[in-house]
Enzyme design. Structure first.
Site, PDB file in Angstrom:
ATOM      1  N   ILE A  12       0.833  -1.223   0.000  1.00  0.00           N
ATOM      2  CA  ILE A  12       0.000   0.000   0.000  1.00  0.00           C
ATOM      3  C   ILE A  12       0.865   1.270   0.000  1.00  0.00           C
ATOM      4  CG2 ILE A  12      -0.225   0.193   2.544  1.00  0.00           C
ATOM      5  CD1 ILE A  12      -3.230   0.870   2.006  1.00  0.00           C
ATOM      6  N   GLN A  15       3.701   2.965  -5.303  1.00  0.00           N
ATOM      7  CA  GLN A  15       2.987   3.790  -6.290  1.00  0.00           C
ATOM      8  C   GLN A  15       1.543   3.309  -6.497  1.00  0.00           C
ATOM      9  OE1 GLN A  15       4.074   5.094 -10.730  1.00  0.00           O
ATOM     10  NE2 GLN A  15       3.459   2.957 -10.693  1.00  0.00           N
ATOM     11  N   LEU A  85       0.058  -6.409  -3.971  1.00  0.00           N
ATOM     12  CA  LEU A  85       0.973  -5.575  -4.765  1.00  0.00           C
ATOM     13  C   LEU A  85       2.382  -5.569  -4.168  1.00  0.00           C
ATOM     14  CD1 LEU A  85      -1.352  -2.428  -5.199  1.00  0.00           C
ATOM     15  CD2 LEU A  85      -1.377  -4.559  -6.481  1.00  0.00           C
ATOM     16  N   SER A  89      10.191  -4.901  -6.467  1.00  0.00           N
ATOM     17  CA  SER A  89       9.665  -4.612  -7.808  1.00  0.00           C
ATOM     18  C   SER A  89      10.711  -4.072  -8.788  1.00  0.00           C
ATOM     19  CB  SER A  89       8.526  -3.592  -7.677  1.00  0.00           C
ATOM     20  OG  SER A  89       9.063  -2.335  -7.292  1.00  0.00           O
ATOM     21  N   SER A 130       3.277  -9.224 -14.198  1.00  0.00           N
ATOM     22  CA  SER A 130       4.061  -8.202 -14.900  1.00  0.00           C
ATOM     23  C   SER A 130       4.383  -8.628 -16.323  1.00  0.00           C
ATOM     24  CB  SER A 130       5.368  -7.989 -14.132  1.00  0.00           C
ATOM     25  OG  SER A 130       6.322  -7.362 -14.950  1.00  0.00           O
ATOM     26  N   GLU A 132       7.145  -8.284 -17.491  1.00  0.00           N
ATOM     27  CA  GLU A 132       8.483  -8.893 -17.402  1.00  0.00           C
ATOM     28  C   GLU A 132       8.387 -10.417 -17.495  1.00  0.00           C
ATOM     29  OE1 GLU A 132      11.982  -7.995 -16.788  1.00  0.00           O
ATOM     30  OE2 GLU A 132      11.213  -6.248 -17.835  1.00  0.00           O
ATOM     31  N   TYR A 154      13.419 -11.381 -11.026  1.00  0.00           N
ATOM     32  CA  TYR A 154      12.137 -10.701 -10.847  1.00  0.00           C
ATOM     33  C   TYR A 154      11.069 -11.328 -11.757  1.00  0.00           C
ATOM     34  CZ  TYR A 154       8.470  -7.205 -11.232  1.00  0.00           C
ATOM     35  OH  TYR A 154       7.240  -6.583 -11.259  1.00  0.00           O
ATOM     36  N   ARG A 189       6.074   7.532  -8.949  1.00  0.00           N
ATOM     37  CA  ARG A 189       6.969   6.429  -9.295  1.00  0.00           C
ATOM     38  C   ARG A 189       8.256   6.527  -8.477  1.00  0.00           C
ATOM     39  NH1 ARG A 189       7.462   1.306 -11.129  1.00  0.00           N
ATOM     40  NH2 ARG A 189       7.733   1.173 -13.379  1.00  0.00           N
TER      41      ARG A 189
HETATM   42  P1  NAP Z   1       6.537  -0.048  -5.742  1.00  0.00           P
HETATM   43  O1  NAP Z   1       6.173   1.385  -5.818  1.00  0.00           O
HETATM   44  O2  NAP Z   1       7.968  -0.451  -5.805  1.00  0.00           O
HETATM   45  O3  NAP Z   1       5.897  -0.627  -4.390  1.00  0.00           O
HETATM   46  C1  NAP Z   1       6.249  -1.890  -3.910  1.00  0.00           C
HETATM   47  C2  NAP Z   1       5.543  -2.120  -2.582  1.00  0.00           C
HETATM   48  O4  NAP Z   1       5.933  -3.414  -2.089  1.00  0.00           O
HETATM   49  C3  NAP Z   1       5.911  -1.094  -1.499  1.00  0.00           C
HETATM   50  O5  NAP Z   1       4.763  -0.823  -0.743  1.00  0.00           O
HETATM   51  C4  NAP Z   1       6.932  -1.856  -0.659  1.00  0.00           C
HETATM   52  O6  NAP Z   1       6.957  -1.479   0.691  1.00  0.00           O
HETATM   53  C5  NAP Z   1       6.359  -3.262  -0.750  1.00  0.00           C
HETATM   54  N1  NAP Z   1       7.378  -4.262  -0.419  1.00  0.00           N
HETATM   55  C6  NAP Z   1       8.539  -4.501  -1.050  1.00  0.00           C
HETATM   56  N2  NAP Z   1       9.226  -5.470  -0.433  1.00  0.00           N
HETATM   57  C7  NAP Z   1       8.469  -5.844   0.636  1.00  0.00           C
HETATM   58  C8  NAP Z   1       8.628  -6.778   1.677  1.00  0.00           C
HETATM   59  N3  NAP Z   1       9.714  -7.544   1.772  1.00  0.00           N
HETATM   60  N4  NAP Z   1       7.645  -6.884   2.598  1.00  0.00           N
HETATM   61  C9  NAP Z   1       6.546  -6.102   2.533  1.00  0.00           C
HETATM   62  N5  NAP Z   1       6.335  -5.194   1.571  1.00  0.00           N
HETATM   63  C10 NAP Z   1       7.286  -5.071   0.637  1.00  0.00           C
HETATM   64  O7  NAP Z   1       5.774  -0.885  -6.879  1.00  0.00           O
HETATM   65  P2  NAP Z   1       4.526  -0.489  -7.784  1.00  0.00           P
HETATM   66  O8  NAP Z   1       5.037   0.175  -9.011  1.00  0.00           O
HETATM   67  O9  NAP Z   1       3.492   0.164  -6.952  1.00  0.00           O
HETATM   68  O10 NAP Z   1       4.041  -1.939  -8.228  1.00  0.00           O
HETATM   69  C11 NAP Z   1       3.099  -2.671  -7.452  1.00  0.00           C
HETATM   70  C12 NAP Z   1       3.200  -4.137  -7.833  1.00  0.00           C
HETATM   71  O11 NAP Z   1       2.949  -4.307  -9.221  1.00  0.00           O
HETATM   72  C13 NAP Z   1       4.541  -4.798  -7.573  1.00  0.00           C
HETATM   73  O12 NAP Z   1       4.281  -6.133  -7.205  1.00  0.00           O
HETATM   74  C14 NAP Z   1       5.233  -4.766  -8.925  1.00  0.00           C
HETATM   75  O13 NAP Z   1       6.158  -5.813  -9.018  1.00  0.00           O
HETATM   76  C15 NAP Z   1       4.042  -4.952  -9.842  1.00  0.00           C
HETATM   77  N6  NAP Z   1       4.154  -4.367 -11.178  1.00  0.00           N
HETATM   78  C16 NAP Z   1       4.464  -3.053 -11.325  1.00  0.00           C
HETATM   79  C17 NAP Z   1       4.494  -2.501 -12.606  1.00  0.00           C
HETATM   80  C18 NAP Z   1       4.832  -1.052 -12.821  1.00  0.00           C
HETATM   81  O14 NAP Z   1       5.158  -0.702 -13.974  1.00  0.00           O
HETATM   82  N7  NAP Z   1       4.706  -0.200 -11.826  1.00  0.00           N
HETATM   83  C19 NAP Z   1       4.210  -3.303 -13.720  1.00  0.00           C
HETATM   84  C20 NAP Z   1       3.892  -4.641 -13.505  1.00  0.00           C
HETATM   85  C21 NAP Z   1       3.842  -5.158 -12.241  1.00  0.00           C
HETATM   86  P3  NAP Z   1       8.033  -0.395   1.256  1.00  0.00           P
HETATM   87  O15 NAP Z   1       7.444   0.940   0.911  1.00  0.00           O
HETATM   88  O16 NAP Z   1       8.054  -0.682   2.710  1.00  0.00           O
HETATM   89  O17 NAP Z   1       9.322  -0.679   0.552  1.00  0.00           O
HETATM   90  O1  G4F Z   2      12.185   1.674 -15.519  1.00  0.00           O
HETATM   91  P1  G4F Z   2      12.787   0.330 -15.481  1.00  0.00           P
HETATM   92  O2  G4F Z   2      13.730   0.039 -14.373  1.00  0.00           O
HETATM   93  O3  G4F Z   2      11.576  -0.685 -15.523  1.00  0.00           O
HETATM   94  P2  G4F Z   2      11.469  -2.229 -15.945  1.00  0.00           P
HETATM   95  O4  G4F Z   2      12.747  -2.942 -15.780  1.00  0.00           O
HETATM   96  O5  G4F Z   2      10.817  -2.276 -17.289  1.00  0.00           O
HETATM   97  O6  G4F Z   2      10.474  -2.793 -14.826  1.00  0.00           O
HETATM   98  C1  G4F Z   2       9.287  -2.097 -14.469  1.00  0.00           C
HETATM   99  O7  G4F Z   2       8.235  -2.537 -15.280  1.00  0.00           O
HETATM  100  C2  G4F Z   2       7.874  -3.920 -15.117  1.00  0.00           C
HETATM  101  C3  G4F Z   2       6.740  -4.201 -16.089  1.00  0.00           C
HETATM  102  O8  G4F Z   2       7.270  -4.556 -17.338  1.00  0.00           O
HETATM  103  C4  G4F Z   2       7.465  -4.137 -13.686  1.00  0.00           C
HETATM  104  F1  G4F Z   2       7.061  -5.435 -13.521  1.00  0.00           F
HETATM  105  C5  G4F Z   2       8.622  -3.809 -12.754  1.00  0.00           C
HETATM  106  O9  G4F Z   2       8.191  -3.962 -11.407  1.00  0.00           O
HETATM  107  C6  G4F Z   2       9.029  -2.353 -12.980  1.00  0.00           C
HETATM  108  O10 G4F Z   2       7.974  -1.532 -12.542  1.00  0.00           O
HETATM  109  O11 G4F Z   2      13.572   0.050 -16.859  1.00  0.00           O
HETATM  110  C7  G4F Z   2      12.968   0.234 -18.105  1.00  0.00           C
HETATM  111  C8  G4F Z   2      14.016   0.100 -19.211  1.00  0.00           C
HETATM  112  C9  G4F Z   2      14.899  -1.140 -19.079  1.00  0.00           C
HETATM  113  O12 G4F Z   2      15.049  -1.732 -20.340  1.00  0.00           O
HETATM  114  C10 G4F Z   2      16.254  -0.592 -18.613  1.00  0.00           C
HETATM  115  O13 G4F Z   2      17.382  -1.358 -19.035  1.00  0.00           O
HETATM  116  O14 G4F Z   2      14.909   1.218 -19.118  1.00  0.00           O
HETATM  117  C11 G4F Z   2      16.239   0.756 -19.285  1.00  0.00           C
HETATM  118  N1  G4F Z   2      17.166   1.720 -18.671  1.00  0.00           N
HETATM  119  C12 G4F Z   2      18.119   2.417 -19.333  1.00  0.00           C
HETATM  120  N2  G4F Z   2      18.816   3.178 -18.475  1.00  0.00           N
HETATM  121  C13 G4F Z   2      17.231   2.035 -17.372  1.00  0.00           C
HETATM  122  C14 G4F Z   2      18.270   2.968 -17.245  1.00  0.00           C
HETATM  123  N3  G4F Z   2      16.483   1.630 -16.316  1.00  0.00           N
HETATM  124  C15 G4F Z   2      16.774   2.172 -15.104  1.00  0.00           C
HETATM  125  N4  G4F Z   2      16.021   1.804 -14.039  1.00  0.00           N
HETATM  126  N5  G4F Z   2      17.808   3.074 -14.928  1.00  0.00           N
HETATM  127  C16 G4F Z   2      18.588   3.504 -15.963  1.00  0.00           C
HETATM  128  O15 G4F Z   2      19.485   4.314 -15.798  1.00  0.00           O
END
Ligand code: NAP
Ligand code: G4F
Length: 325
Positions: A12, A15, A85, A89, A130, A132, A154, A189
């Site tokens: 919670i 993001q 969630l 991540s 995801s 991924e 992941y 984010r």
């Molecule tokens: P986020 O901002 O990184 O939030 C992750 C949440 O998980 C935070 O509340 C964090 O708590 C909690 N968490 C991490 N490790 C934990 C642990 N060991 N025990 C308890 N809580 C833990 O991620 P988000 O972008 O909101 O994404 C939400 C979910 O969707 C994640 O499962 C992510 O993998 C998945 N997802 C995200 C995307 C995306 O593009 N955003 C896409 C596909 C799937 P703390 O604040 O305490 O660290």
């Molecule tokens: O923003 P990213 O770190 O996101 P990524 O790896 O796509 O993962 C996110 O999306 C997933 C859904 O497809 C979620 F499941 C996951 O939890 C997370 O929210 O990287 C995006 C792209 C990658 O290809 C990375 O190699 O950006 C490229 N990149 C290039 N320079 C970088 C950077 N990524 C990061 N984080 N930092 C850089 O400097």
């Protein structure tokens, strides 16, 4: 007046958790959150995304690594819906510590499903899958039938969570769904993800507080949407007659370079002058392209994205400019 629905959100403080809380509160849910114990001790840093909601939420501390602590909460609340969630991540970090990523992400999901089966079998369950999971793709667009080919611990952990969710649905009749969500962003984010890293740097460079922005693979392409749109899809999945899995994305793809170019141009700067390459930011195994085919969600959930790429980048840049001023 109907019965007030109870939703429990893990993650919670993240993001999506913050936008989902707002969404469910508007729908008059009682919203419960599972947070780490340390979060309750350090509200300023760890609860910043939900600080405006704290008087409306019921937070309990538990650990995704402890089955006992999860059972206690689920037994006590018996939520109508659980949105799982919480996860490690950040893909890049999963190459540094595969073990904790796999432990938290797989066991956390398994513990919740098992607790639902034994103590609250009517609870509907959402798993945050995801794109991924698709990893190295051999199709232009990915849908629910596309083969998984994860490229990181992941991605592997999310495939395992997907399979666990499917198994509990099929074996124990739990209403359990996986949302296979493509990248979604917002001003909330985390700073380590590339979009926020870019928009926060653009703001700092514009304000004279940073000189350069170091990035890794700027040719990588992603299907970027807005978190606000995507949390609605999560809720819709749990309101259906039958549980199922859904791909959620925009169907549009842009490169990291496109994102940077647009973000810099919005403040009148040329990205070429500021973006520098850092080899250390390349991943041992990269996911080059991801693009959703979200037809199933469009047809069954009647869901579609409302915020496009340009609007997303603009909102993030403007928000960072405002906060860094
Ligand atoms: P986020 O901002 O990184 O939030 C992750 C949440 O998980 C935070 O509340 C964090 O708590 C909690 N968490 C991490 N490790 C934990 C642990 N060991 N025990 C308890 N809580 C833990 O991620 P988000 O972008 O909101 O994404 C939400 C979910 O969707 C994640 O499962 C992510 O993998 C998945 N997802 C995200 C995307 C995306 O593009 N955003 C896409 C596909 C799937 P703390 O604040 O305490 O660290
Ligand atoms: O923003 P990213 O770190 O996101 P990524 O790896 O796509 O993962 C996110 O999306 C997933 C859904 O497809 C979620 F499941 C996951 O939890 C997370 O929210 O990287 C995006 C792209 C990658 O290809 C990375 O190699 O950006 C490229 N990149 C290039 N320079 C970088 C950077 N990524 C990061 N984080 N930092 C850089 O400097």
């Amino acid at each position: 007046m109907g019965k007030i629905k109870k939703a429990l959100i893990t993650g919670i403080t993240g993001q999506d958790g913050s936008y989902l809380s707002e969404f469910l509160l508007k729908k008059k849910y009682q919203v419960y959150g599972l947070v780490r114990r340390i979060a309750l001790e350090d509200e300023t840093h760890r609860l910043w995304r939900i600080k405006h909601l704290l008087n409306k939420l019921k937070l309990s501390s538990a650990s995704l690594e402890s089955y006992a602590s999860i059972v206690k909460i689920i037994q006590k609340i018996k939520p109508d819906e659980i949105y799982h969630l919480g996860a490690q991540s950040y893909v890049a970090y999963s190459f540094e510590d595969e073990f904790s990523t796999l432990n938290t992400n797989i066991n956390g999901t398994h513990y919740i499903l098992s607790a639902i089966k034994d103590f609250s079998p009517k609870t509907r369950f959402y798993f945050a899958g995801s794109s991924e999971m698709f990893g190295k793709v051999n199709k232009n667009r990915q849908d629910e039938k596309t083969r998984f080919n994860p490229r990181s611990a992941y991605g592997i952990s999310k495939v395992a969570g997907f399979e666990l969710t499917k198994n509990y649905r099929e074996a124990y009749n739990i209403f359990a769904c996986t949302g296979i969500l493509f990248n979604h962003e917002s001003p909330r984010r985390g700073f380590e993800f590339v979009t926020r890293k870019i928009t926060s740097s653009v703001a700092k460079i514009k304000l004279g507080n940073q000189k350069k922005l170091f990035l890794g693979n700027i040719s990588a392409k992603r299907d970027w949407g807005h978190s606000k749109d995507y949390v609605k899809a999560m809720w819709l999945m749990l309101q259906q007659k039958k549980p199922s899995d859904f791909v959620i994305g925009t169907g549009k793809m842009h490169s990291v370079k496109d994102f940077a170019k647009l973000a810099f141009s919005l403040v009148g700067l040329d990205y070429k002058k500021y973006v520098k390459f850092n080899k250390a930011l390349l991943r041992p195994a990269e996911v080059d392209t991801l693009r959703a085919n979200y037809n199933k969600a469009k047809k069954i959930l009647k869901w579609k994205p409302t915020i496009n790429f340009n609007q997303l980048v603009r909102e993030m840049v403007n928000s960072d400019l405002k906060s860094f001023k």
